[in-house]
Every structure is written in C-alpha cells, then in structure tokens.
Enzyme design. Structure first.
Site, PDB file in Angstrom:
ATOM      1  CB  CYS A 245      -3.025   3.451  -5.662  1.00 45.73           C
ATOM      2  SG  CYS A 245      -4.507   2.559  -4.655  1.00 45.73           S
TER       3      CYS A 245
ATOM      4  CB  CYS B 200      -1.096   0.059   1.126  1.00 44.07           C
ATOM      5  SG  CYS B 200      -1.939   1.434   1.480  1.00 44.07           S
TER       6      CYS B 200
HETATM    7  N1  DGL Z   1      -3.738   0.214  -2.147  1.00 43.52           N
HETATM    8  C1  DGL Z   1      -3.632   1.666  -1.721  1.00 43.52           C
HETATM    9  C2  DGL Z   1      -2.215   2.126  -2.210  1.00 43.52           C
HETATM   10  O1  DGL Z   1      -1.582   1.366  -2.524  1.00 43.52           O
HETATM   11  C3  DGL Z   1      -4.722   2.734  -1.266  1.00 43.52           C
HETATM   12  C4  DGL Z   1      -5.956   2.501  -1.342  1.00 43.52           C
HETATM   13  C5  DGL Z   1      -6.907   3.263  -0.246  1.00 43.52           C
HETATM   14  O2  DGL Z   1      -6.936   4.623  -0.402  1.00 43.52           O
HETATM   15  O3  DGL Z   1      -7.024   2.729   0.693  1.00 43.52           O
HETATM   16  O4  DGL Z   1      -2.368   3.364  -1.932  1.00 43.52           O
END
Ligand code: DGL
Length: 288
Positions: free
Chosen positions: A205, A92
C-alpha cells in the site's frame, strides 16, 4: 506486446515522443501516492505534475469492488478532462489490482499501476517466507493471488490486510500523534511465530512507506521492506523517455483533493515538503 504483471502495465518497448514536457497525473485515494510521486518527480523533473487525492472516498480499502471501479472511473473522467495528462500513475495498490483494465479500455492513455511487489520479494527471500502488508481490498484480490501463483514458487507468502495503517500514515503526515503500539499491532501478523521467519515484507500500500522508519524500529526482527516506488518511476521513464539534457527545471506541481475539506496548515506544510505548493480543492463527493 508483452504483459508485465509486476509493474502492471502493457507496453511495446518504445518511449513516447512529445514536443513538450509531459503532464503526469499521479492518483491515489489519499496521501500515500506521495511516496510514488516523489520518485517519479526525481525521474522526470521537467514534467508538469498533478497529484490527485480522492480523499472524498478514502479509504479505498473499505469499498466493495463494484463501488471502487465506478468511483475511480468517474473521478478519472473528471481528472483527464481537466488536466489532459500524457500519462497517469495509479499510485494505489487497492485501485490498481482491480481497476486498471477498465481504465485502459476507457482512455487512450498509458496507465502505470502499482501492484504488490511479490516477484522481487520472493527473489530476495533467503528464509523462503515473505509477508505482503496491504489493505484488506488488495489482499483479497484475484490479481494478488495470481501474482502469488505465478511467482511465489517454494516461498510461503503471508497476506496481511490492515484496516488501520493507511489512516495512521495519513494522521502522521498531518502532524497528529500516532502511538508506536498502534503501528506494532498492525505489522505483528507479518511475523508469525510458526514456520520459517519472515525476512522480506512487501509494502503493498503506497501509504506504508510513510511509516517505514517506524516499522523498521518496531519489527520484532530486521527484515527487508520492499517499496515499489523506484521501480514505478523507472517504468515511467521507459514509457516517456528520460528527461531532455537541458530543461527549464521543475514546474510547480499542483495537488488536488476531492473532499472539498479545507487543507490544514500542517498538511499544507507536509505537501510543501513534497514540492506541492499549489493546491486545488474540487469537491467530487462520493455517490454524486
Ligand atoms: N494507498 C492505497 C494503496 O496503495 C490505499 C489506501 C486506502 O485504503 O485508500 O493501496
């Protein structure tokens, strides 16, 4: 010791030696980390995997920085106590660009982070214009600005914070209809009319590679899309070593969700396609 900003981890070069298959925890706010998980599984098919989605707090992109540090630290306390991982992948960007120093200070464990792939994007750009498509949290981080200051050089970087794309990616994975127009509107700011045309878009993301084929089709012109997952998987094998030549094959991986919500049949099917057959629902409510 060297600090590698791009992969977001510190290491001393030598891989860990373990007397057994490693336990790898892959962590995200939701389903986006699956795009990293699938690459790490390919790199270490012998490992025991736990995929943890903190869906009680999704989206992380909407949390303020203090709340996000507190939340990730609290959930990680629980996950580390439950699963005793040998290595954690924070799949993330929104969390990694903020929380990694706190996690590394708290746990005697290697953490592999996911941060926007600005360096490889700049190296690849011919027009000298790249876009970073990420959550609003990631685009406003000091960490992201530091990557731009260090690596962008003469390349213009357009930061695009999307409030909706991660949710659209989750909806698609759950089998819900997602309109082309909704995706096109979110990616449009990556392609400004003025100045040199963007030729590289960083998927900043981990949810966004779930929509990649649609983004490719909807983009106003062809660009290179950079997904950091293969590089993260390489970093995991740098730390843990390559899998032994003979191993017992894939262990059944488990997925854990913090919301306590029931998993729909569509989501169960989607998780199964990623090799996640065992599901745990452990409610860890936000603010508890
Ligand atoms: N998958 C997460 C990232 O890589 C973000 C998604 C969210 O806002 O929770 O930033």
């Amino acid at each position: 010791m060297r600090v590698d900003l791009w992969a977001g981890i510190q290491y001393q070069g030598a891989a860990m030696t373990l007397p057994r298959a490693p336990v790898i925890l892959v962590f995200d706010s939701g389903l986006g980390g699956l795009t990293v998980f699938r690459e790490v599984v390919k790199a270490r098919p012998d490992a025991r995997f736990v995929y943890a989605a903190d869906d009680a707090a999704f989206p992380y992109g909407g949390l303020d920085e203090g709340a996000l540090v507190a939340r990730v630290t609290a959930v990680m306390d629980r996950l580390v106590a439950l699963h005793a991982p040998d290595l954690v992948v924070v799949a993330c960007n929104t969390a990694s660009t903020l929380v990694l120093p706190a996690l590394r200070a708290r746990f005697a464990l290697p953490f592999v982070g996911t941060v926007p792939a600005i360096k490889p994007a700049v190296e690849r750009s011919v027009t000298r214009r790249v876009a970073v498509l990420a959550t609003p949290g990631t685009v406003k981080r000091d960490y992201t600005q530091a990557l731009i200051d260090e690596f962008a050089g003469d390349c213009k970087v357009t930061l695009v914070g999307s409030t909706a794309l991660a949710g659209l990616a989750e909806a698609q994975l759950r089998g819900e209809a997602v309109e082309d127009a909704a995706i096109a509107a979110e990616i449009a700011p990556c392609f400004p009319d003025e100045g040199p045309p963007t030729d590289v878009v960083v998927l900043g993301c981990t949810h966004y590679p779930l929509l990649r084929t649609r983004m490719e089709r909807l983009a106003p012109w062809p660009v290179a899309w950079i997904d950091p997952a293969p590089a993260i998987a390489r970093r995991v094998t740098q730390l843990l070593g390559a899998p032994p030549p003979a191993h017992d094959g894939e262990e059944e991986a488990a997925a854990l969700f913090t919301s306590g919500r029931a998993v729909t049949p569509e989501l169960r099917r989607a998780l199964g396609a990623f090799g996640l057959a065992r599901l745990h629902i452990e409610a860890m409510p936000l603010g508890a």
